[in-house]
Design a protein around this motif. Structure first.
Motif, PDB file in Angstrom:
ATOM      1  N   LYS A  49      76.841  -0.340  22.581  1.00 11.13           N
ATOM      2  CA  LYS A  49      78.136   0.098  23.128  1.00 11.13           C
ATOM      3  C   LYS A  49      78.844  -1.016  23.884  1.00 11.13           C
ATOM      4  O   LYS A  49      80.053  -1.019  23.994  1.00 11.13           O
ATOM      5  N   HIS A  50      78.086  -1.980  24.369  1.00 11.06           N
ATOM      6  CA  HIS A  50      78.672  -3.076  25.153  1.00 11.06           C
ATOM      7  C   HIS A  50      79.189  -4.219  24.285  1.00 11.06           C
ATOM      8  O   HIS A  50      79.779  -5.163  24.806  1.00 11.06           O
ATOM      9  N   LEU A  51      78.979  -4.152  22.975  1.00  5.63           N
ATOM     10  CA  LEU A  51      79.472  -5.203  22.086  1.00  5.63           C
ATOM     11  C   LEU A  51      80.963  -5.022  21.839  1.00  5.63           C
ATOM     12  O   LEU A  51      81.448  -3.898  21.728  1.00  5.63           O
ATOM     13  N   ASN A  52      81.678  -6.141  21.702  1.00  4.58           N
ATOM     14  CA  ASN A  52      83.085  -6.021  21.330  1.00  4.58           C
ATOM     15  C   ASN A  52      83.167  -5.838  19.816  1.00  4.58           C
ATOM     16  O   ASN A  52      82.157  -5.911  19.116  1.00  4.58           O
ATOM     17  N   ASP A  53      84.346  -5.615  19.296  1.00  2.00           N
ATOM     18  CA  ASP A  53      84.505  -5.315  17.873  1.00  2.00           C
ATOM     19  C   ASP A  53      84.009  -6.449  16.982  1.00  2.00           C
ATOM     20  O   ASP A  53      83.369  -6.215  15.952  1.00  2.00           O
ATOM     21  N   GLU A  54      84.303  -7.678  17.353  1.00  2.00           N
ATOM     22  CA  GLU A  54      83.885  -8.820  16.551  1.00  2.00           C
ATOM     23  C   GLU A  54      82.366  -8.932  16.501  1.00  2.00           C
ATOM     24  O   GLU A  54      81.774  -9.146  15.439  1.00  2.00           O
ATOM     25  N   GLU A  55      81.717  -8.763  17.648  1.00  2.00           N
ATOM     26  CA  GLU A  55      80.258  -8.834  17.689  1.00  2.00           C
ATOM     27  C   GLU A  55      79.626  -7.691  16.893  1.00  2.00           C
ATOM     28  O   GLU A  55      78.634  -7.888  16.183  1.00  2.00           O
TER      29      GLU A  55
END
Length: 134
Positions: A49-55
């Motif tokens: 959940k803490h990842l951004n969209d790119e990651e």
């Protein structure tokens, strides 16, 4: 004007003499219980959940590629077994029902009845089942 051969040590590519061991010293291999070289977070869903969209996109691409490399099915679970479409039952005419029932009573198999009359096997089974109810 030539060079005089000197007593130089010629190294052989395949000989190990004179070559220093540059590998790290051998250590005890990890036990089978500790054989996991990479550790995932204990709360993986929360960590994702803490990842951004790119990651997240990169993680998805790499994960799918690794699954394909291992020969695993990458089809989403909800797409593996598409739900069967429930079609409205085809109502057979009274004449068709009577013909199906008569053929069955004469000993013809439901598969052959369906083929002969151009009906689906499901319609033939439904006709025979409704015969038992009457």
């Amino acid at each position: 004007m030539g060079r005089e051969p000197t007593n130089q040590c010629k190294s052989d590519l395949f000989s190990a003499a004179g070559v220093e061991n540059t590998s790290p010293p051998a250590t005890n291999p990890p036990s089978s219980a500790n054989a996991r070289p990479h550790v995932l977070p204990k709360d993986l869903p929360n960590a994702v959940k803490h990842l951004n969209d790119e990651e997240l996109d990169r993680l998805l691409v790499v994960t799918l590629a690794e699954a394909k490399r291992r020969g695993r099915d990458t089809t989403p679970a909800d797409k593996r077994f598409p739900s069967r479409k429930v079609e409205a039952p085809v109502s057979l005419t009274r004449g068709q029902l009577n013909a199906v029932r008569a053929a069955f009573k004469a000993g013809i198999t439901p598969t052959r009845i369906a083929r002969q009359f151009g009906l689906s096997q499901g319609d033939v089974r439904a006709a025979l089942k409704s015969d038992k109810g009457e």
